[in-house]
Design an enzyme around this catalytic site. Sequence first.
Site, short mmCIF file in Angstrom:
data_model
loop_
_atom_site.label_atom_id
_atom_site.label_comp_id
_atom_site.label_asym_id
_atom_site.label_seq_id
_atom_site.Cartn_x
_atom_site.Cartn_y
_atom_site.Cartn_z
N SER A 279 0.96 -1.14 0.01
CA SER A 279 -0.15 0.12 0.04
C SER A 279 0.88 1.32 -0.07
O SER A 279 2.00 1.21 0.36
CB SER A 279 -0.90 -0.02 1.17
OG SER A 279 -0.19 0.44 2.37
N ASP A 280 0.20 2.34 -0.32
CA ASP A 280 0.99 3.60 -0.19
C ASP A 280 0.90 3.87 1.23
O ASP A 280 0.20 3.35 2.08
CB ASP A 280 0.57 4.65 -1.02
CG ASP A 280 1.70 5.62 -1.39
OD1 ASP A 280 2.46 5.79 -0.38
OD2 ASP A 280 1.54 6.52 -2.40
N TRP A 281 1.64 4.85 1.57
CA TRP A 281 1.68 5.28 3.08
C TRP A 281 0.30 5.37 3.59
O TRP A 281 -0.28 6.41 3.42
CB TRP A 281 2.59 6.51 3.54
CG TRP A 281 2.90 6.83 4.80
CD1 TRP A 281 1.84 7.30 5.62
CD2 TRP A 281 4.24 6.84 5.45
NE1 TRP A 281 2.60 7.65 6.91
CE2 TRP A 281 4.00 7.42 6.81
CE3 TRP A 281 5.14 6.53 4.89
CZ2 TRP A 281 4.85 7.33 7.68
CZ3 TRP A 281 6.42 6.62 6.00
CH2 TRP A 281 6.02 6.87 7.28
N GLY A 282 -0.05 4.42 4.58
CA GLY A 282 -1.37 4.93 5.37
C GLY A 282 -2.61 4.90 4.60
O GLY A 282 -3.70 4.80 5.07
#
Length: 738
Positions: A279-282
């Site tokens: 995933s991308d950050w968060g």
Amino acid sequence: MRYLSFALIFALPFTGFAQHSKIDKRVDSVLKLMTLEEKIGQLNQYTGDRDATGPITTSPNKLKDIRDGKLGSMLNIRGAKETREVQQVAMQSRMKIPLLFGLDVIHGFRVTFPIPLAEAASWDLTAIENSARVAARETAAAGVHWTFAPMVDIARDPRWGRVMEGAGEDTYLGSKIAFARVKGFQGKGLGNLDAVMACAKHFAAYGAAVAGRDYNTVDMSEHSLWETYLPPFKAAVDAGAATFMNAFNTLNGIPATANSHLQRDILKGQWKYPGFVVSDWGSIGEMVDHGYAEDKSQAAELAIKAGSDMDMESRSYLPNLAKLVQAKKVPVSLIDDAVRRILRKKFELGLFDDPYRFSNEARQEKELNTAENRQAALSMAEKSIVLLKNEKQILPLSKELKKIAVIGPLAKSEKDMQGFWSISWQNDQLVSLFQGLKNKVGDGTELRYAKGCEIADSSTTGFAEAIRVAKQADVIIMAVGETLDMSGEAKSRAHIRIPGVQEELIKAVQEVGKPVVVLVMAGRPLIFNWTADNVPAIMYTWWLGSEAGNAMANVLFGDYNPSGKLPMTFARDEGQIPIYYNALSTGRLAKNDTDTRYRSAYLDMPNIPKFAFGHGLSFTTFDYSGLMLSKSEIRLNEKIDLSFILKNTGKYAGEEVVQLYLQDKFASVARPVKELKDFKKIMLKPGESKTVTFTIDREKLSFYDQQLKWGTEPGDFKLMIGTASNNIQLEKDFKLIN
């Protein structure tokens, strides 16, 4: 010494896996010994507490989580010493599964290369691959296994700050660059000590954010998705990209992180992708903010079902997946599939055999910031510069000049040359424009400097000093543009003019009456209409990295003849955005600037951009002639060879980027007015000619029809050869027949 976990000791004797590769057998044997909690741990990624690419998240439990087997990867930890120390903690866990260390190595590690958009302006795939190769060697030597690059998003809105991180607006050029950068990062293959895992991002269509605002909604047809935005990702798959990263955005109402159509159907299904998706950050937890999940537990369920294998810093998988499995909301088979994908990469890297094999301080000392690496950065920076304008042949400058005025808020800047998405070092050794000029000219040339103004303020108090310095000079070099924090992630701008009073400074200095050369330094296409219309010589130098000043000086004085071409269209006003060369025609296309009555046109400005896709000048001139086609009609499985003569008609040796465009005149789906289908970069000496050839095959004539089937249709086509998308030199028609 070899470091073997007890899982590995028992890996090979297992039978019943004849259909698997040797690595797959070892992966399955490790998986059999893992608890559910340890499996979920492999899907969890935390950041270190420095060099964070997002908010720094300090936590007293990080080391404990590693020892407890609750972590599969960390980002923002670099250096042979630091990665070894953290890996030693992982070796205290029950399974002793090594960690993956990731870092945003976007355009160089210790030596900074030009930003990716600048590298795209080189149209030099060999140089771009080598840029990634150098970055990979340095990164791997510092104990890092994985870079979150390349970004392969097609972007047609320069208000979006992340255009600096990609290859521009064109699908064909972007696909070629995606392939080259993956090959550069991964070298001869994972497991080699000079290779790092590439990560193609952001899957998918992140570059089409509404209004050019980062993290914003994306809404588009499936046809546009397949035609324009997916091909660079497919190129990354074909190049063997080890990992993918999904996007922050929603796509047609579905967050990319939970989009099973993208991740299960297309990537892992149709494309048979064997790597894993992070995933991308968060972004998993952010599905709550999207209004798509009611809490992080539901977000975790949606993400794992959709094919998101690793949770980067949202803290959604670790506390929730085991409960979801126990509640029979998530099949354990999905967990196992994700873990297999991650473990496979750890085996390919050789980390199970030696978790510390990349954490070698002696190799780190040897590889970082070498003269060879800096030379590669210099060469890449030279190739990335675009000569936009050169009236009266002001450039190249004479080395006999006695007095040169160097004016502008970026003239002595070092840090800004590094650009956004770069890695900070205590001794960056960045070369400013002023220092580069000083390195270039001899003692007989005097350099005089005036800042003139700050980047973004409204004060003109420094103009008087700039004018005084300009009056004393034989030629004036001006350095204007953006600071490094004005383009990049979360750096969207509604107004993309040259900031502050910089263009007013250019006007004031121009009135002195001396020859003026303007260098625009930025991370995106800016708008600077007065300068474009009135200044005789303009170079677009982007942010060029460690050797920026030396590269600019080499071009200014003719030691390198610029060959860069724009990878994005430069608008004349924000009101034209999005603007790109390969648009569809309309039923009422304006024929010229005055043809506005009931036409697809603006009343207050022309449709055409200020600088077109593919534009870029040279100190020399080139002539195109003698276009020949091997056939005027072809059948479906036949090819056409085309050839023409390219001649250097100027005084300097130089490279020309020859661009092949095609128009499908009539089709069951409306086609663009022109599409880039190939290009070549040709070096010629003064007076030298060369026959340039291209081949048109079925693939170049294919497109997605109304049912999204890839194929060709009989009909009429136009071939165009040009030096830019708006500067076609040669053209011929041909037919595709049944």
